[in-house]
Design a protein around this motif. Sequence first.
Motif, mmCIF file in Angstrom:
data_model
loop_
_atom_site.group_PDB
_atom_site.id
_atom_site.type_symbol
_atom_site.label_atom_id
_atom_site.label_comp_id
_atom_site.label_asym_id
_atom_site.label_seq_id
_atom_site.Cartn_x
_atom_site.Cartn_y
_atom_site.Cartn_z
ATOM 1 N N ALA A 174 0.866 -1.185 0.000
ATOM 2 C CA ALA A 174 0.000 0.000 0.000
ATOM 3 C C ALA A 174 0.895 1.225 0.000
ATOM 4 C CB ALA A 174 -0.915 0.011 1.226
ATOM 5 N N LEU A 175 0.563 2.184 -0.862
ATOM 6 C CA LEU A 175 1.331 3.425 -0.938
ATOM 7 C C LEU A 175 0.624 4.467 -0.090
ATOM 8 C CD1 LEU A 175 1.986 3.400 -4.772
ATOM 9 C CD2 LEU A 175 3.416 2.494 -2.946
ATOM 10 N N GLY A 176 1.385 5.193 0.693
ATOM 11 C CA GLY A 176 0.800 6.165 1.611
ATOM 12 C C GLY A 176 -0.206 7.086 0.941
ATOM 13 N N VAL A 177 -1.270 7.383 1.657
ATOM 14 C CA VAL A 177 -2.315 8.225 1.078
ATOM 15 C C VAL A 177 -2.168 9.691 1.460
ATOM 16 C CG1 VAL A 177 -4.063 6.472 0.711
ATOM 17 C CG2 VAL A 177 -3.811 7.457 2.978
ATOM 18 N N GLU A 178 -1.669 9.942 2.665
ATOM 19 C CA GLU A 178 -1.535 11.346 3.048
ATOM 20 C C GLU A 178 -0.234 11.556 3.817
ATOM 21 O OE1 GLU A 178 -2.885 9.435 6.684
ATOM 22 O OE2 GLU A 178 -3.759 9.348 4.688
ATOM 23 N N THR A 179 0.386 12.699 3.577
ATOM 24 C CA THR A 179 1.611 13.056 4.289
ATOM 25 C C THR A 179 1.459 14.484 4.788
ATOM 26 O OG1 THR A 179 2.929 11.613 2.869
ATOM 27 C CG2 THR A 179 4.113 13.290 4.103
ATOM 28 N N GLN A 180 1.777 14.688 6.055
ATOM 29 C CA GLN A 180 1.644 16.022 6.638
ATOM 30 C C GLN A 180 2.970 16.432 7.261
ATOM 31 O OE1 GLN A 180 -1.448 14.864 9.288
ATOM 32 N NE2 GLN A 180 -3.091 15.583 7.962
ATOM 33 N N VAL A 181 3.254 17.720 7.166
ATOM 34 C CA VAL A 181 4.474 18.269 7.768
ATOM 35 C C VAL A 181 4.067 19.369 8.742
ATOM 36 C CG1 VAL A 181 6.640 19.482 7.346
ATOM 37 C CG2 VAL A 181 5.829 17.779 5.700
ATOM 38 N N HIS A 182 4.580 19.282 9.964
ATOM 39 C CA HIS A 182 4.338 20.333 10.959
ATOM 40 C C HIS A 182 5.690 20.920 11.352
ATOM 41 C CE1 HIS A 182 0.207 18.975 11.387
ATOM 42 N NE2 HIS A 182 0.650 17.744 11.555
ATOM 43 N N ILE A 183 5.773 22.235 11.347
ATOM 44 C CA ILE A 183 7.014 22.890 11.775
ATOM 45 C C ILE A 183 6.691 23.713 13.011
ATOM 46 C CG2 ILE A 183 8.843 24.508 11.142
ATOM 47 C CD1 ILE A 183 8.369 23.688 8.220
ATOM 48 N N VAL A 211 10.885 19.940 13.009
ATOM 49 C CA VAL A 211 10.129 19.537 11.821
ATOM 50 C C VAL A 211 9.590 18.131 12.056
ATOM 51 C CG1 VAL A 211 10.232 19.138 9.335
ATOM 52 C CG2 VAL A 211 11.660 20.925 10.369
ATOM 53 N N GLU A 212 8.268 17.977 11.922
ATOM 54 C CA GLU A 212 7.650 16.662 12.126
ATOM 55 C C GLU A 212 6.964 16.226 10.837
ATOM 56 O OE1 GLU A 212 5.273 15.668 15.823
ATOM 57 O OE2 GLU A 212 3.700 15.505 14.295
ATOM 58 N N CYS A 213 7.339 15.043 10.343
ATOM 59 C CA CYS A 213 6.720 14.473 9.135
ATOM 60 C C CYS A 213 5.853 13.292 9.535
ATOM 61 C CB CYS A 213 7.786 13.986 8.158
ATOM 62 S SG CYS A 213 8.641 15.304 7.317
ATOM 63 N N ASN A 214 4.597 13.301 9.094
ATOM 64 C CA ASN A 214 3.662 12.205 9.356
ATOM 65 C C ASN A 214 3.163 11.655 8.031
ATOM 66 O OD1 ASN A 214 2.871 12.051 12.365
ATOM 67 N ND2 ASN A 214 2.920 14.247 11.940
ATOM 68 N N SER A 215 3.139 10.338 7.902
ATOM 69 C CA SER A 215 2.591 9.738 6.689
ATOM 70 C C SER A 215 1.895 8.432 7.038
ATOM 71 C CB SER A 215 3.701 9.487 5.665
ATOM 72 O OG SER A 215 3.138 9.090 4.424
ATOM 73 N N GLY A 216 0.671 8.257 6.530
ATOM 74 C CA GLY A 216 -0.108 7.055 6.832
ATOM 75 C C GLY A 216 -0.512 6.309 5.578
ATOM 76 N N GLY A 217 -1.089 5.124 5.771
ATOM 77 C CA GLY A 217 -1.623 4.342 4.660
ATOM 78 C C GLY A 217 -0.607 3.484 3.938
ATOM 79 N N TRP A 218 0.437 3.022 4.647
ATOM 80 C CA TRP A 218 1.497 2.226 4.013
ATOM 81 C C TRP A 218 1.431 0.755 4.415
ATOM 82 C CZ3 TRP A 218 5.043 4.466 0.650
ATOM 83 C CH2 TRP A 218 5.058 5.869 0.611
#
Length: 221
Positions: free
Chosen positions: A119-128, A138-145
């Motif tokens: 499964a390829l990630g569906v959403e990626t979010q970056v919080h600074i 810097v925080e990187c979040n990615s789900g759906g893998w």
Amino acid sequence: STEKWTVTIPTVHLVAIVGGQIELSCQLFPSQSAKHMEVSWFKADHSKLVHLYRDGHEVKGEATPEYVDRTEFVREAIGEGKVTLRLHNIRISDNGTYQCSFKDGNFSNVASMNLNVAALGVETQVHIQAPRTDGLMVECNSGGWFPQPQMVCRDSKGEVIPHSSQSYSQDGAGLFHIKMTLIRYRSQGDMICYIRNPLSDEEKQINIILAGECLAGFGCE
């Protein structure tokens, strides 16, 4: 025919994408008609019946519930002993070993194939988050893998930026979520984070631009 035959698999290792479809193919060697035979697919050592063909017909109502209405039997070449089971709407739970079985009277033979689901990630979010005395967080979040992805962040020269923390979690569907945090000074420039599926070798990248306006209270260099 009294001639003994074996079941062969054209592709033993298969990769399917969640939500997509895959073809589980098998054939007789030497080539001969399988119209009169019983042909079945099982998952994980005969514990789950995926599809059954018997007496010239597909047998409904015997497959394991999770495979109902998701299979399609392709038998145009059954006269040559070639058959394919098309599995639709791939799920994480489809991951595993499948067996294709041909039975003619008292003689039967089975061959196995491995299905790996990706499964390829569906959403990626970056919080600074800023300001911090020791730089920007810097925080990187990615789900759906699936399976567990790999994440690496690099600077403009391609050098790997060490992370301060990295964690994984899995949701109810079995999909992985990855979270990585890094401390970065604005003067160190922009960065690119790469998230890769190790199975399908597909990758997503996020460009993170840290230059620009100074944040209140942050010492600009």
